[in-house]
Design a protein around this motif. Sequence first.
Motif, mmCIF file in Angstrom:
data_model
loop_
_atom_site.group_PDB
_atom_site.id
_atom_site.type_symbol
_atom_site.label_atom_id
_atom_site.label_comp_id
_atom_site.label_asym_id
_atom_site.label_seq_id
_atom_site.Cartn_x
_atom_site.Cartn_y
_atom_site.Cartn_z
ATOM 1 N N ASP A 5 0.814 -1.218 0.000
ATOM 2 C CA ASP A 5 0.000 0.000 0.000
ATOM 3 C C ASP A 5 0.846 1.267 0.000
ATOM 4 O O ASP A 5 0.408 2.306 -0.494
ATOM 5 C CB ASP A 5 -0.929 -0.002 1.219
ATOM 6 N N THR A 6 2.058 1.205 0.575
ATOM 7 C CA THR A 6 2.879 2.413 0.676
ATOM 8 C C THR A 6 3.234 2.959 -0.697
ATOM 9 O O THR A 6 3.139 4.167 -0.958
ATOM 10 C CB THR A 6 4.163 2.120 1.471
ATOM 11 N N LYS A 9 1.655 2.383 -3.581
ATOM 12 C CA LYS A 9 0.456 2.857 -4.276
ATOM 13 C C LYS A 9 -0.005 4.211 -3.745
ATOM 14 O O LYS A 9 -0.451 5.086 -4.497
ATOM 15 C CB LYS A 9 -0.662 1.823 -4.156
ATOM 16 N N ALA A 10 0.096 4.385 -2.415
ATOM 17 C CA ALA A 10 -0.309 5.663 -1.823
ATOM 18 C C ALA A 10 0.588 6.800 -2.311
ATOM 19 O O ALA A 10 0.117 7.913 -2.585
ATOM 20 C CB ALA A 10 -0.264 5.563 -0.296
ATOM 21 N N SER A 53 -5.696 5.374 -10.987
ATOM 22 C CA SER A 53 -4.717 4.983 -9.973
ATOM 23 C C SER A 53 -3.609 4.218 -10.686
ATOM 24 O O SER A 53 -3.799 3.703 -11.787
ATOM 25 C CB SER A 53 -5.376 4.120 -8.885
#
Length: 336
Positions: free
Chosen positions: A139-140, A142-143, A175
């Motif tokens: 997630d890091t 992608k964020a 995204s």
Amino acid sequence: MLRTVLAAGLMLCAAPALANDSTAELGTGGLILSRSDAVAMQSEDLYISPDKVTVDYVFHNNTDKDVDAIVAFPMPDIEGNPEEMPAIPNDPSDNFLGFEVTIDGAAVKPQLEQKAFALGIDISAELKAQNVPFYPFGDTAKAALAKLPKSVADDWVNRGIIIEDPEGDQNATPSYAPWWQLRSTYWWRSNFPANADVRVSHRYKPSVGSSSTVTFFSDGKFQDPYAAYKVRYCMDGTFENAIRKAAKDDTNGYPYYESRIAYILTTGGNWATGTIGKFKLTVDKGNAKNLVSFCGDNVRKVGPTTFEMTANDFYPEHDINILILNPTDSNGGSAN
């Protein structure tokens, strides 16, 4: 030279073609020395299992002068491909294999060098400038990509650094998913005293690829990629007959699932003579009911789950690929 082994009890590794329910193993290996004609690898004791890899070396400085050298452990490259699932034991740590090293029994804290590449071009500085982590999964990353200015995101898409996330909401703001490659190397400086031995040991948790079935066997027959597996893992008649029998006895016809391990043995020949004085390989299939197949010379079974190969003045011509077939819940397996 490694060649066909085994008749009773076989071992594990991976194929490049992956089904949707498969994870890919990452090839790992041993230590690499900066070029030295003074330091010889006197011995290497290599142990490989699905749970751990340990390597114990004895290096000997053949001269009457101390030698300072850089020793490196290249971590496997990680491709930021959302369509594939690499087997990463310690996701998302930088030390994703839990690598540890000791010299003459004392722990060493190695340096970590990491770089990111897209289409072979170093993009490390650009990722740093946008506060994007090098590690491409989780997630890091992608964020961080979600915060990119549109002009940067468009440029990175055009350059093959990122792609539009195939799992994202197509009706919402785009995204992105990483498409770069992470290259990591642990390294340290080591002193090899004149006319003396230095003992270096390292361990890590291997990346174990897997498939929920036997990918090269279905409906009672061997099928593609059987030919590639046979060469890669030196599968013999005893191994194949064990698969046939287990499939016949299993009501679902899928008595095993695959585990695969890859060990890169051919990259470290920078020591004096380029050969290993005494080489020992131990493969542990983990469970006595597992089947295992791999290539090697004069391999012998030394325990309920372990197989051993030894050689003198060993030149590592080939890497080690291990295939382990694990019984499914519906099949008791055969103890080989």
